[in-house]
Design an enzyme around this catalytic site. Structure first.
Site, mmCIF file in Angstrom:
data_model
loop_
_atom_site.group_PDB
_atom_site.id
_atom_site.type_symbol
_atom_site.label_atom_id
_atom_site.label_comp_id
_atom_site.label_asym_id
_atom_site.label_seq_id
_atom_site.Cartn_x
_atom_site.Cartn_y
_atom_site.Cartn_z
ATOM 1 N N HIS A 140 -3.187 1.322 9.405
ATOM 2 C CA HIS A 140 -3.596 2.056 8.200
ATOM 3 C C HIS A 140 -2.881 1.489 6.975
ATOM 4 C CE1 HIS A 140 -4.354 5.741 5.695
ATOM 5 N NE2 HIS A 140 -3.189 5.371 5.182
ATOM 6 N N GLU A 141 -1.576 1.277 7.088
ATOM 7 C CA GLU A 141 -0.813 0.761 5.943
ATOM 8 C C GLU A 141 -1.224 -0.664 5.584
ATOM 9 O OE1 GLU A 141 0.657 2.782 4.204
ATOM 10 O OE2 GLU A 141 0.709 4.421 5.652
ATOM 11 N N HIS A 161 -4.272 -0.688 3.447
ATOM 12 C CA HIS A 161 -3.977 -0.509 2.014
ATOM 13 C C HIS A 161 -3.633 -1.847 1.370
ATOM 14 C CE1 HIS A 161 -4.260 3.766 1.440
ATOM 15 N NE2 HIS A 161 -3.363 4.060 2.364
ATOM 16 N N GLU A 202 -7.557 6.765 0.890
ATOM 17 C CA GLU A 202 -6.986 7.157 2.178
ATOM 18 C C GLU A 202 -8.048 7.140 3.269
ATOM 19 O OE1 GLU A 202 -3.813 7.647 3.178
ATOM 20 O OE2 GLU A 202 -3.320 6.930 1.173
#
Length: 280
Positions: free
Chosen positions: A131-132, A135, A202
């Site tokens: 997930h990070e 980003h 997100e």
């Protein structure tokens, strides 16, 4: 694709709001002053954000020798996503959370708290790190900086009008009642749009992270655990620096019982539902 479209529409909305408020309160010169002020402030934050945020959280850089499992996990995910290897940090903090920072993929860093590493299984941690990295891949720090610049410019314009009086593009004084309403509502509207952009990013990072890790269920399970254990658990560094809350995978602030419109993160229930729809 939908979240990218939503982000684009929200970015267009905040730019349009700035143009409208600028024409009503400050004319072209007022708009230019406010935009320049916000741009300078946010460019500095954008360029040095990684160092500033990591220092705020007393993050400790690790490598393959000091944290082999986490470092190798990030290394493999970055290789799969064709990303440069980011720096990896650990934060000595019981509250489970993680974030990414850095102005571009070549200058990126990912960080996780010791609480997160203790709480989650290896599969779940891998989902969070994916997930990070999503980003990083989507350059969300840049998107956040642009939206913050526009929101800051709108607030600066409203404050300018509050102290010096608003004038439209033709130099005519703005009706005082209209001016007061604009000065109150414009920054609020800009903040709402900025928060909506954060929520859209997100969702997109969840989707891309699940694809990167090839394990949507692991990320869904991780989000549920983080949400459950972080409730009521103090995160002192985050409380001291609430402006960094939007960077985290889960809102770290204790005062989360507020309306969804004012949240930088989507509801955990909605995020988990979307991730599990990817499995079925």
């Amino acid at each position: 694709m939908f979240n990218w479209l939503k982000t684009s529409m929200l970015m267009a909305a905040i730019v349009a709001l700035f143009a409208l408020i600028g024409s009503l309160l400050g004319g072209q010169s007022g708009m230019l002053i406010a935009l320049t002020f916000a741009l300078v402030m946010n460019l500095g934050a954008y360029w040095f954000s990684d160092k500033l945020v990591l220092r705020m959280y007393n993050a400790r850089e690790v490598n393959a020798s000091t944290a082999p499992e986490l470092y190798t996990m990030v290394e493999n995910l970055a290789r799969y996503a064709n990303l440069p290897m980011p720096k990896v940090y650990i934060i000595e903090e019981d509250s489970p959370n993680a974030f990414a920072t850095g102005r571009n993929p070549e200058n990126a860093a990912v960080a996780a708290t010791t609480g997160l590493l203790r709480l989650l299984t290896a599969r779940e941690t891998r989902g969070v790190m994916a997930h990070e990295l999503a980003h990083v891949m989507h350059r969300d720090i840049l998107i956040s900086t642009i939206s913050a610049t526009m929101a800051g410019a709108i607030s600066a314009l409203a404050n300018f009008a509050l102290f010096f009086g608003g004038r439209d593009g033709e130099g005519r004084a703005v009706n005082p009642v209209v001016g007061i309403l604009i000065m109150i509502l414009a920054p609020l509207a800009a903040s709402l749009i900025q928060m909506a952009i954060s929520r859209a990013r997100e969702f997109e990072a969840d989707r891309a992270g699940a694809e990167m890790s090839q394990d949507p269920e692991a990320l869904a399970s991780a989000l549920q655990k983080i949400d459950h254990y972080a409730q009521g658990m103090a995160f002192p560094a985050a409380e001291r620096h609430p402006e960094t809350a939007q960077m985290m995978i889960m809102n770290p602030l204790s005062g989360r019982g507020i309306a969804g419109l004012f949240s930088t993160h989507p509801s955990t229930q909605e995020r988990v539902m979307r991730l599990r729809q990817m499995v079925s």
